[in-house]
Design a protein around this motif. Sequence first.
Motif, PDB file in Angstrom:
ATOM      1  N   ILE A 125       0.677  -1.258  -0.004  1.00 14.13           N
ATOM      2  CA  ILE A 125      -0.156   0.126   0.081  1.00 14.13           C
ATOM      3  C   ILE A 125       0.899   1.185  -0.128  1.00 14.13           C
ATOM      4  O   ILE A 125       1.577   1.519   1.082  1.00 14.13           O
ATOM      5  CB  ILE A 125      -0.828   0.082   1.149  1.00 14.13           C
ATOM      6  CG1 ILE A 125      -1.872  -0.960   1.474  1.00 14.13           C
ATOM      7  CG2 ILE A 125      -1.946   1.240   1.105  1.00 14.13           C
ATOM      8  CD1 ILE A 125      -2.704  -1.404   2.597  1.00 14.13           C
ATOM      9  N   THR A 127       1.147   5.277   0.150  1.00 22.38           N
ATOM     10  CA  THR A 127       0.143   6.516   0.882  1.00 22.38           C
ATOM     11  C   THR A 127       1.094   7.846   0.999  1.00 22.38           C
ATOM     12  O   THR A 127       2.054   7.871   1.077  1.00 22.38           O
ATOM     13  CB  THR A 127      -0.118   5.794   2.375  1.00 22.38           C
ATOM     14  OG1 THR A 127      -1.339   6.771   2.564  1.00 22.38           O
ATOM     15  CG2 THR A 127       0.959   6.017   3.257  1.00 22.38           C
ATOM     16  N   LEU A 134      -6.608   5.473   4.523  1.00 22.84           N
ATOM     17  CA  LEU A 134      -5.370   4.367   4.720  1.00 22.84           C
ATOM     18  C   LEU A 134      -5.645   3.353   5.873  1.00 22.84           C
ATOM     19  O   LEU A 134      -5.709   2.170   5.545  1.00 22.84           O
ATOM     20  CB  LEU A 134      -3.965   5.007   4.937  1.00 22.84           C
ATOM     21  CG  LEU A 134      -2.974   4.114   5.632  1.00 22.84           C
ATOM     22  CD1 LEU A 134      -2.584   3.178   4.312  1.00 22.84           C
ATOM     23  CD2 LEU A 134      -1.540   4.931   5.970  1.00 22.84           C
ATOM     24  N   VAL A 153       2.951  -0.898   3.937  1.00 26.42           N
ATOM     25  CA  VAL A 153       2.698   0.221   3.980  1.00 26.42           C
ATOM     26  C   VAL A 153       3.668   1.116   3.833  1.00 26.42           C
ATOM     27  O   VAL A 153       4.778   1.138   4.547  1.00 26.42           O
ATOM     28  CB  VAL A 153       1.657   1.026   4.960  1.00 26.42           C
ATOM     29  CG1 VAL A 153       1.376   2.520   4.863  1.00 26.42           C
ATOM     30  CG2 VAL A 153       0.469   0.119   5.084  1.00 26.42           C
ATOM     31  N   ASP A 155       4.893   4.688   3.189  1.00 24.43           N
ATOM     32  CA  ASP A 155       4.706   6.319   3.656  1.00 24.43           C
ATOM     33  C   ASP A 155       5.541   7.575   2.728  1.00 24.43           C
ATOM     34  O   ASP A 155       6.630   7.425   3.155  1.00 24.43           O
ATOM     35  CB  ASP A 155       4.470   6.542   4.938  1.00 24.43           C
ATOM     36  CG  ASP A 155       4.050   7.950   5.425  1.00 24.43           C
ATOM     37  OD1 ASP A 155       3.636   8.876   4.299  1.00 24.43           O
ATOM     38  OD2 ASP A 155       3.708   8.393   6.370  1.00 24.43           O
ATOM     39  N   THR A 162      -0.002  10.589   9.517  1.00 23.34           N
ATOM     40  CA  THR A 162       0.026   9.163   9.291  1.00 23.34           C
ATOM     41  C   THR A 162       0.670   8.333  10.073  1.00 23.34           C
ATOM     42  O   THR A 162       0.670   7.054  10.678  1.00 23.34           O
ATOM     43  CB  THR A 162       0.249   9.094   7.727  1.00 23.34           C
ATOM     44  OG1 THR A 162      -0.848   9.827   6.859  1.00 23.34           O
ATOM     45  CG2 THR A 162       0.299   7.697   7.177  1.00 23.34           C
ATOM     46  N   ASP A 209      -3.896   3.805  -1.029  1.00 23.12           N
ATOM     47  CA  ASP A 209      -4.270   3.873   0.009  1.00 23.12           C
ATOM     48  C   ASP A 209      -5.975   4.412  -0.033  1.00 23.12           C
ATOM     49  O   ASP A 209      -6.457   4.293   1.244  1.00 23.12           O
ATOM     50  CB  ASP A 209      -3.627   4.919   0.797  1.00 23.12           C
ATOM     51  CG  ASP A 209      -3.553   6.440  -0.074  1.00 23.12           C
ATOM     52  OD1 ASP A 209      -3.933   6.599  -1.024  1.00 23.12           O
ATOM     53  OD2 ASP A 209      -2.914   7.137   0.361  1.00 23.12           O
TER      54      ASP A 209
END
Length: 436
Positions: A125, A127, A134, A153, A155, A162, A209
């Motif tokens: 994912i 994001t 998310l 994830v 970022d 987040t 996300d």
Amino acid sequence: MVQKEEMRQVCRRFMDSVSREISGGPAAEETVFGTCQTLATLEQPEAQEALTALSRVIARQAAGKDAPEVLRFYLDSQFGAGESEETDLLEAKLAALCGGDGAEAADSAASGAETGSAPKISVIITTYNRKPFLRQAVESILAQDYPNKEIVVIDDASTDGTELMMEESFGDEPRVIYMRNDTNRGPGANRLAAFTAHGDGEYILFLDDDDYLIDSGYFSRAVAFHRSHPGLSFVAANVFLEYSATQRLQLQEIGLSDVTDRRAYFLNFERPGYGKPASTLTTLFRREALIEMDILHMNMVNDASIYLRSLLVGDAGFIDAAVGVYRIHGNNITFNLSRDFLVRNLEEKRTIRNLAIERYNYKKKEMTGWFNNTAYDTIVYYLRNSAKTKEDYTYMYEWTHSNCPEIYAKVKQEFRTRLIKKQILQVPLIRKLIGR
């Protein structure tokens, strides 16, 4: 306009009518749909469009295509009627019509995964500044009944908290890995970085996300489909398009064969009859296929390019089930492309053309036509949705003239009027006169 509470009551009344009409043995999907449509016409005109859309969801449920939780999700999000006596009754009647095949198939696949050696699924994912979305995306993956899954994830230097949300919500969840960039690198680079660092599952899913799954048994079904059709590059399914401004859901049905030939799909990708799945939110790629199609050296790891490269090495599989939601909210990356992003995308497709010719015995003439078609579609999409200034248009005209001279005149002619309009609107007095 029908108010929310009134619409909920209309829906409950409609479901009650449908339940009384469909009592009995098995019925064909189109028969159920026709019955529902007829009942929809008895309701007030303002509600008929929404009830017709619901009719298709009900008919698919009657045919055993979608999980019961998908119907409840739809009823709740569109009508606020996911939990009601009418919903319970309708669900029971629909289960009787399809003999419970859909639910039993999902349960069987899940059971097989639990008792056997379940291959790992790695979900990647990407994001950036979308922490509420998310959280929902991650939770939708954790809700899958499939036992062997891991979420990565990555970022892209978010500034909206987040990192804190991920620590508070998933810091103790061993199935979730959190990576964070110090600087913004873009989704394509992030997908590749996460895949290289942690994408060791037998199957890989790339999830944006702002998208999420709604069928908790989907992973089990997709893995079972892969196992029953060895050698597929990927397995995908249908989604609902969610228009965030209105909260309206629209079913997107891919409409391709269970197993679709790689060559036919590759040559006709995104042309009539060969539509692309919405993003990659339902797509389980076989990792070996991703490696074979050279993902580690991709110029642009975006969804279209991943699909096209995958089709060079294997056929495509499709499950006719609605399993996820793709949000359309105006801030989607695909509606805000930069010129640099677009050109790298086109260069990636040119690389794919060369791979098709050099490694996979596609003819140079057919691939020249293929590249011109896909380049035209990509450039037109950019100019319609993302180009903002005269410089954007001029830059793309020059690139097209140098790299795709065969389509240059067609592109320029199509957007000449649009460019003139944009230039006129840049004049302050004119913008004031028309109120923009």
